[in-house]
Design a protein around this motif. Structure first.
Motif, PDB file in Angstrom:
ATOM      1  N   GLU A 287       0.853  -1.190   0.000  1.00 56.96           N
ATOM      2  CA  GLU A 287       0.000   0.000   0.000  1.00 56.96           C
ATOM      3  C   GLU A 287       0.891   1.243   0.000  1.00 56.96           C
ATOM      4  O   GLU A 287       1.829   1.324   0.786  1.00 56.96           O
ATOM      5  CB  GLU A 287      -0.893  -0.016   1.237  1.00 56.96           C
ATOM      6  CG  GLU A 287      -1.708   1.219   1.479  1.00 56.96           C
ATOM      7  CD  GLU A 287      -2.718   1.496   0.397  1.00 56.96           C
ATOM      8  OE1 GLU A 287      -2.531   2.497  -0.337  1.00 56.96           O
ATOM      9  OE2 GLU A 287      -3.688   0.740   0.255  1.00 56.96           O
ATOM     10  N   ASP A 288       0.606   2.201  -0.865  1.00 64.34           N
ATOM     11  CA  ASP A 288       1.412   3.416  -0.937  1.00 64.34           C
ATOM     12  C   ASP A 288       0.799   4.591  -0.180  1.00 64.34           C
ATOM     13  O   ASP A 288       1.455   5.606   0.020  1.00 64.34           O
ATOM     14  CB  ASP A 288       1.662   3.811  -2.394  1.00 64.34           C
ATOM     15  CG  ASP A 288       0.381   4.164  -3.121  1.00 64.34           C
ATOM     16  OD1 ASP A 288      -0.569   3.368  -3.051  1.00 64.34           O
ATOM     17  OD2 ASP A 288       0.336   5.230  -3.757  1.00 64.34           O
TER      18      ASP A 288
ATOM     19  N   ASN B 157       5.626  -0.086  -0.338  1.00 61.32           N
ATOM     20  CA  ASN B 157       4.851   0.992  -0.949  1.00 61.32           C
ATOM     21  C   ASN B 157       5.090   1.136  -2.455  1.00 61.32           C
ATOM     22  O   ASN B 157       4.606   2.074  -3.069  1.00 61.32           O
ATOM     23  CB  ASN B 157       5.115   2.323  -0.239  1.00 61.32           C
ATOM     24  CG  ASN B 157       6.572   2.716  -0.283  1.00 61.32           C
ATOM     25  OD1 ASN B 157       7.402   2.021  -0.860  1.00 61.32           O
ATOM     26  ND2 ASN B 157       6.900   3.831   0.333  1.00 61.32           N
ATOM     27  N   THR B 158       5.831   0.203  -3.035  1.00 60.30           N
ATOM     28  CA  THR B 158       6.037   0.187  -4.485  1.00 60.30           C
ATOM     29  C   THR B 158       6.009  -1.257  -4.977  1.00 60.30           C
ATOM     30  O   THR B 158       6.214  -2.195  -4.200  1.00 60.30           O
ATOM     31  CB  THR B 158       7.396   0.790  -4.895  1.00 60.30           C
ATOM     32  OG1 THR B 158       8.452  -0.037  -4.384  1.00 60.30           O
ATOM     33  CG2 THR B 158       7.560   2.225  -4.394  1.00 60.30           C
TER      34      THR B 158
ATOM     35  N   LEU C  44      -0.407   1.421  -7.558  1.00 57.51           N
ATOM     36  CA  LEU C  44       0.868   1.603  -6.855  1.00 57.51           C
ATOM     37  C   LEU C  44       1.919   2.165  -7.792  1.00 57.51           C
ATOM     38  O   LEU C  44       1.906   1.866  -8.986  1.00 57.51           O
ATOM     39  CB  LEU C  44       1.399   0.240  -6.389  1.00 57.51           C
ATOM     40  CG  LEU C  44       0.601  -0.545  -5.392  1.00 57.51           C
ATOM     41  CD1 LEU C  44       1.047  -1.993  -5.401  1.00 57.51           C
ATOM     42  CD2 LEU C  44       0.802   0.054  -4.023  1.00 57.51           C
TER      43      LEU C  44
END
Length: 112
Positions: free
Chosen positions: A7-8, A34-35, A57
């Motif tokens: 999750e970003d 996050n990526t 993302l």
């Protein structure tokens, strides 16, 4: 239980972590990415019991959002995933189901 949350958005990430900790009665080992690039690195190095995937993302840090970043992770998973791993798609878009279906991920659990 080992969980990877991809999750970003920091607010959504923290809400998800807090919720999991609140409802779980067993110890959790939570990893976050996050990526797409970082998620693939974690998936290559670790086995997870649960994977929670955001659909939109950035591919790498500092780049814009890839609308199908989550799809690239789903395509990568069969080569790295334990057969008992459960995965959940986390999305804020009603269109996510059609994107999943279009990419032959019709059986994915979707939370909107």
């Amino acid at each position: 239980m080992r969980i990877l949350i991809i999750e970003d958005n920091d607010i959504k990430l923290n809400r998800t972590i807090n919720y999991l900790k609140k409802v779980s009665d067993i110890p959790l080992d939570i990893h976050t990415a996050n990526t797409v690039q970082l998620a693939k690195r974690f998936l290559k190095q670790n086995q997870y019991d649960r994977i929670i995937i955001d659909m939109q993302l950035p591919t790498i840090a500092g780049r814009g959002i890839d609308q199908e970043g989550g799809i690239s992770i789903l395509l990568y998973l069969p080569t790295t995933m334990n057969e008992n791993t459960k995965r959940v798609i986390n999305s804020s878009s009603d269109e996510t189901r059609s994107v999943l279906d279009k990419n032959n991920f019709k059986n994915e659990i979707l939370i909107i």
